[in-house]
Design a protein around this motif. Structure first.
Motif, PDB file in Angstrom:
ATOM      1  N   MET A  55       0.841  -1.208   0.000  1.00  0.00           N
ATOM      2  CA  MET A  55       0.000   0.000   0.000  1.00  0.00           C
ATOM      3  C   MET A  55       0.874   1.257   0.000  1.00  0.00           C
ATOM      4  O   MET A  55       1.987   1.249   0.544  1.00  0.00           O
ATOM      5  N   VAL A  56       0.367   2.322  -0.583  1.00  0.00           N
ATOM      6  CA  VAL A  56       1.046   3.617  -0.527  1.00  0.00           C
ATOM      7  C   VAL A  56       0.895   4.175   0.890  1.00  0.00           C
ATOM      8  O   VAL A  56      -0.216   4.241   1.422  1.00  0.00           O
ATOM      9  N   MET A  57       2.003   4.525   1.505  1.00  0.00           N
ATOM     10  CA  MET A  57       1.940   5.042   2.874  1.00  0.00           C
ATOM     11  C   MET A  57       1.164   6.363   2.894  1.00  0.00           C
ATOM     12  O   MET A  57       1.293   7.193   2.000  1.00  0.00           O
ATOM     13  N   GLY A  58       0.332   6.502   3.897  1.00  0.00           N
ATOM     14  CA  GLY A  58      -0.518   7.680   4.026  1.00  0.00           C
ATOM     15  C   GLY A  58      -1.885   7.498   3.391  1.00  0.00           C
ATOM     16  O   GLY A  58      -2.785   8.317   3.590  1.00  0.00           O
ATOM     17  N   ARG A  59      -2.060   6.397   2.625  1.00  0.00           N
ATOM     18  CA  ARG A  59      -3.343   6.130   1.978  1.00  0.00           C
ATOM     19  C   ARG A  59      -3.903   4.771   2.408  1.00  0.00           C
ATOM     20  O   ARG A  59      -4.732   4.174   1.726  1.00  0.00           O
ATOM     21  N   GLU A  60      -3.447   4.262   3.539  1.00  0.00           N
ATOM     22  CA  GLU A  60      -3.845   2.932   3.981  1.00  0.00           C
ATOM     23  C   GLU A  60      -5.353   2.781   4.122  1.00  0.00           C
ATOM     24  O   GLU A  60      -5.896   1.681   3.891  1.00  0.00           O
ATOM     25  N   ASP A  61      -6.057   3.877   4.487  1.00  0.00           N
ATOM     26  CA  ASP A  61      -7.513   3.784   4.662  1.00  0.00           C
ATOM     27  C   ASP A  61      -8.226   3.381   3.374  1.00  0.00           C
ATOM     28  O   ASP A  61      -9.312   2.792   3.416  1.00  0.00           O
ATOM     29  N   GLU A  62      -7.621   3.678   2.234  1.00  0.00           N
ATOM     30  CA  GLU A  62      -8.236   3.332   0.953  1.00  0.00           C
ATOM     31  C   GLU A  62      -8.112   1.842   0.628  1.00  0.00           C
ATOM     32  O   GLU A  62      -8.746   1.359  -0.307  1.00  0.00           O
ATOM     33  N   PHE A  63      -7.297   1.135   1.421  1.00  0.00           N
ATOM     34  CA  PHE A  63      -7.056  -0.291   1.142  1.00  0.00           C
ATOM     35  C   PHE A  63      -7.624  -1.201   2.226  1.00  0.00           C
ATOM     36  O   PHE A  63      -7.351  -2.406   2.225  1.00  0.00           O
ATOM     37  N   VAL A  64      -8.397  -0.653   3.135  1.00  0.00           N
ATOM     38  CA  VAL A  64      -8.976  -1.476   4.202  1.00  0.00           C
ATOM     39  C   VAL A  64      -9.915  -2.523   3.598  1.00  0.00           C
ATOM     40  O   VAL A  64     -10.778  -2.204   2.789  1.00  0.00           O
TER      41      VAL A  64
END
Length: 412
Positions: A398-407
């Motif tokens: 995952m791209v760090m700082g965008r983890e919420d988009e990969f939950v």
């Protein structure tokens, strides 16, 4: 080895074949059809076993390590077990025809020893490693000695001094000894590593030529001189045929077998072959990656022949960690061809999970590392004539700082 066979029986992971089974194709076919340990009661008149450690769980059971901790525990080994000499080996007249040596595939050059460990000793240093060995007659074997490896170097040194290289060959050892002999360890430390894996101490016996051997179902004593012979073709880890080569000949001068011995055969290109080729490199990759980021696990995949493909599970600390992990993995195991790096939430032992990570977390223009003109595995059939190949690393994190988009949706 017998202790481990009974552990596998108790775990319900043993298939027993009581009817007569031929060493030519039939036994290899039975082993190829399952990952269970297969115990043959009549393998051309002798007992035999295949798929001794054909799975990660079997290897973990053999080493008394929890499967999920296998790589991290092995990465912490120090190769410092105690090797204690406990008696001598007394050999009799050698006759390789008494052993159920198998012919595995129709295009094989002949019958091959595949699980046998060649222990060699010269200049006060002992080595132990598995070499495929083609049976030439009742007392001679053609051995594939890979150039630059320890047995090859000891043999070269002995010949330079006008001497033969003393060897002792064991068949049917405990899986810890076999695993140690498949692992790149500090020079001369194979038996010490096996001792460490067995709890700290390993009893060995001394052959008449000074070579030390652990407990084994069959011990062959002999030497490697200047004689050579054609070896191959033979199926290697990729399931394709290795070419014919001119290789050194081992002359067998003595032979010892246990009463009612159990022969161990490894299916070339089969599950056990892949496990013993790849699993010893996983701790090495784990250690290398731990130097650049947080590493959780390393798996060399069965589909990658247990040797050419790695999945590395990391805990990212910075955005560039996955690419650093890729470079560290390639440096640790130079035969690697493709490396996929995944996050903590991806199970590296599940190819479905790994494919999911590639599908949802990889951008081809940003997350692929393509390295051309590098030396890879000599076993890869698509290598170029000069031995070079192409390596590819895949950052499937995952791209760090965008983890919420990969939950991912879960119930637990």
């Amino acid at each position: 080895m017998r202790e481990f066979i009974e552990k596998m029986r108790a775990a319900g992971r043993l298939t027993e074949v009581s009817s007569p089974c031929s060493t030519e194709y039939e036994a290899p076919k039975r082993a190829a059809a399952t990952d269970d340990l297969v115990l043959f009661e009549d393998l051309d008149g002798m007992r035999g076993v295949m798929n001794l450690v054909a799975t990660r769980s079997a290897l973990a059971l053999a080493l008394d390590i929890r499967e999920e901790s296998l790589v991290s525990m092995l990465a912490g080994c120090r190769f410092d077990g105690e090797v204690a000499v406990d008696g001598k080996v007394t050999t009799g007249h050698p006759d390789l025809s008494r052993i159920p040596i198998m012919k595995h595939y129709p295009l094989d050059a002949g019958r091959y020893l595949t699980s046998a460990i060649v222990f060699s000793r010269y200049g006060g240093v002992q080595n132990g490693s598995i070499h495929r060995m083609q049976m030439l007659d009742k007392t001679h074997l053609a051995a594939r000695l890979v150039e630059g490896r320890h047995t090859y170097n000891l043999h070269k040194a002995a010949l330079a001094d006008g001497e033969n290289l003393p060897v002792a060959i064991t068949i049917g050892t405990h899986p810890a000894v076999t695993f140690a002999s498949c692992t790149r360890v500090p020079e001369g430390k194979e038996l010490a590593y096996a001792a460490e894996l067995r709890g700290g101490m390993l009893p060995v016996r001394e052959c008449s030529n000074g070579v030390l051997v652990p407990d084994a179902e069959i011990v062959l004593e002999g030497y490697i001189g200047a004689e050579t012979a054609e070896e191959g073709p033979f199926v290697d880890i990729t399931g394709t045929y290795d070419p014919i080569r001119i290789q050194p000949v081992i002359t067998i001068t003595g032979m010892q077998m246990k009463r009612d011995p159990i022969y161990h055969g490894i299916l070339p290109g089969g599950a056990e072959h892949k496990m013993l080729m790849g699993a010893p490199y996983e701790p090495k990759i784990y250690t290398a990656v731990s130097g650049v980021t947080g590493v959780k696990n390393v798996v060399l995949t069965s589909g990658g022949c247990g040797y050419l493909h790695a999945v590395v599970q990391i805990k990212k600390r910075t955005q560039g960690d996955a690419k650093n992990a890729i470079m560290a993995a390639f440096a640790a195991h130079t035969s690697l061809k493709h490396v996929v790096v995944v996050d903590e939430d991806i199970d590296p032992t599940s190819l479905t999970e790994v494919e999911y990570a590639i599908a949802t977390r990889v951008r081809g223009d940003e997350d692929l590392m393509v390295i051309t003109g590098v030396r890879g595995s000599s076993l890869d059939p698509c290598r170029l004539a000069d031995g070079t190949n192409v390596k590819v690393g895949v950052d499937a994190t995952m791209v760090m700082g965008r983890e919420d988009e990969f939950v991912r949706a879960r119930w637990d």
